[in-house]
Design a protein around this motif. Structure first.
Motif, PDB file in Angstrom:
ATOM      1  N   GLU A   1       0.818  -1.215   0.000  1.00 54.63           N
ATOM      2  CA  GLU A   1       0.000   0.000   0.000  1.00 54.63           C
ATOM      3  C   GLU A   1       0.857   1.272   0.000  1.00 54.63           C
ATOM      4  O   GLU A   1       0.603   2.184  -0.783  1.00 54.63           O
TER       5      GLU A   1
ATOM      6  N   TRP B   1      -9.727   0.028 -10.510  1.00 54.20           N
ATOM      7  CA  TRP B   1     -10.472   0.725  -9.467  1.00 54.20           C
ATOM      8  C   TRP B   1     -11.463   1.635 -10.146  1.00 54.20           C
ATOM      9  O   TRP B   1     -11.452   1.778 -11.371  1.00 54.20           O
TER      10      TRP B   1
ATOM     11  N   ASN C   1      -7.768   5.583   0.244  1.00 53.13           N
ATOM     12  CA  ASN C   1      -9.064   5.337   0.878  1.00 53.13           C
ATOM     13  C   ASN C   1     -10.080   4.817  -0.135  1.00 53.13           C
ATOM     14  O   ASN C   1     -11.206   5.299  -0.220  1.00 53.13           O
TER      15      ASN C   1
ATOM     16  N   TYR D   1     -11.057   0.963  -2.595  1.00 48.58           N
ATOM     17  CA  TYR D   1     -10.797  -0.442  -2.880  1.00 48.58           C
ATOM     18  C   TYR D   1     -10.097  -0.561  -4.225  1.00 48.58           C
ATOM     19  O   TYR D   1     -10.505   0.064  -5.205  1.00 48.58           O
TER      20      TYR D   1
ATOM     21  N   ASN E   1      -8.848  -3.453  -7.046  1.00 51.52           N
ATOM     22  CA  ASN E   1      -9.135  -4.820  -7.483  1.00 51.52           C
ATOM     23  C   ASN E   1      -7.956  -5.378  -8.269  1.00 51.52           C
ATOM     24  O   ASN E   1      -7.319  -4.661  -9.053  1.00 51.52           O
TER      25      ASN E   1
ATOM     26  N   GLN F   1      -9.470  -8.137  -3.695  1.00 50.55           N
ATOM     27  CA  GLN F   1      -9.796  -6.730  -3.534  1.00 50.55           C
ATOM     28  C   GLN F   1      -9.261  -6.282  -2.186  1.00 50.55           C
ATOM     29  O   GLN F   1      -9.555  -6.898  -1.151  1.00 50.55           O
ATOM     30  N   TRP F   2      -8.444  -5.221  -2.191  1.00 50.45           N
ATOM     31  CA  TRP F   2      -7.871  -4.722  -0.951  1.00 50.45           C
ATOM     32  C   TRP F   2      -8.120  -3.223  -0.844  1.00 50.45           C
ATOM     33  O   TRP F   2      -8.139  -2.517  -1.843  1.00 50.45           O
ATOM     34  N   TYR F   3      -8.265  -2.771   0.368  1.00 51.39           N
ATOM     35  CA  TYR F   3      -8.505  -1.364   0.644  1.00 51.39           C
ATOM     36  C   TYR F   3      -7.158  -0.652   0.752  1.00 51.39           C
ATOM     37  O   TYR F   3      -6.285  -1.054   1.524  1.00 51.39           O
ATOM     38  N   ASN F   4      -6.971   0.403  -0.021  1.00 48.87           N
ATOM     39  CA  ASN F   4      -5.737   1.177  -0.018  1.00 48.87           C
ATOM     40  C   ASN F   4      -5.933   2.382   0.887  1.00 48.87           C
ATOM     41  O   ASN F   4      -6.608   3.334   0.526  1.00 48.87           O
ATOM     42  N   ASP F   5      -5.308   2.348   2.069  1.00 49.67           N
ATOM     43  CA  ASP F   5      -5.465   3.483   2.981  1.00 49.67           C
ATOM     44  C   ASP F   5      -4.177   4.292   3.109  1.00 49.67           C
ATOM     45  O   ASP F   5      -4.024   5.078   4.036  1.00 49.67           O
TER      46      ASP F   5
END
Length: 128
Positions: free
Chosen positions: A49, A72, A100, A102, A104, A123-127
């Motif tokens: 990330e 995305w 902030n 998701y 893919n 799918q991961w959340y990019n914070d």
């Protein structure tokens, strides 16, 4: 599309473990990873990330190349690598992913006449 792998000769379990560690490309400090969906995965992708680092690697000498679609809401790109041990990578300097949100990932193997084989998605959340 059955894929098989044979070892010539007898190899001890310890030697086999040492060989697999030496042959598998790894991403340093990756937050996430996903493999192709075949019995003996031929491809792996890593996502870190911080810095938006995405890397895809071909991890088998099997005649297949590996592709990774990253997408995305509002954008996408594809990475491809062929040949055991070869990788393709990108980071925020080339593809700045939204924060902030998701992201893919679709990883797959391909060769002439056979696109998107053994695909898997994540799918991961990019914070960051």
């Amino acid at each position: 599309m059955k894929r098989s792998h044979k070892l010539a000769g007898v190899v001890s379990a310890g030697m086999l473990t040492a060989l697999s560690v030496l042959a598998a490309p790894e991403a340093a400090a990756a937050d996430h990873e996903v493999h192709t969906n075949d019995a003996d995965p031929g491809g792996v992708a890593y996502f870190t990330e911080y810095g938006d680092v995405v890397k895809v690697c071909d991890i088998e000498s099997d005649g297949w190349a590996v592709g990774l679609d990253v997408y995305w809401n509002g954008g996408s790109y594809t990475l491809k690598a062929g040949g055991n041990g070869n990788c393709d990578a990108t980071d925020a300097n080339e593809h700045n992913l939204p924060e902030n949100a998701y992201i893919n990932f679709r990883i797959y193997l391909y060769k002439s006449g056979t696109p998107y084989a053994y695909q898997d998605t994540a799918q991961w959340y990019n914070d960051h």
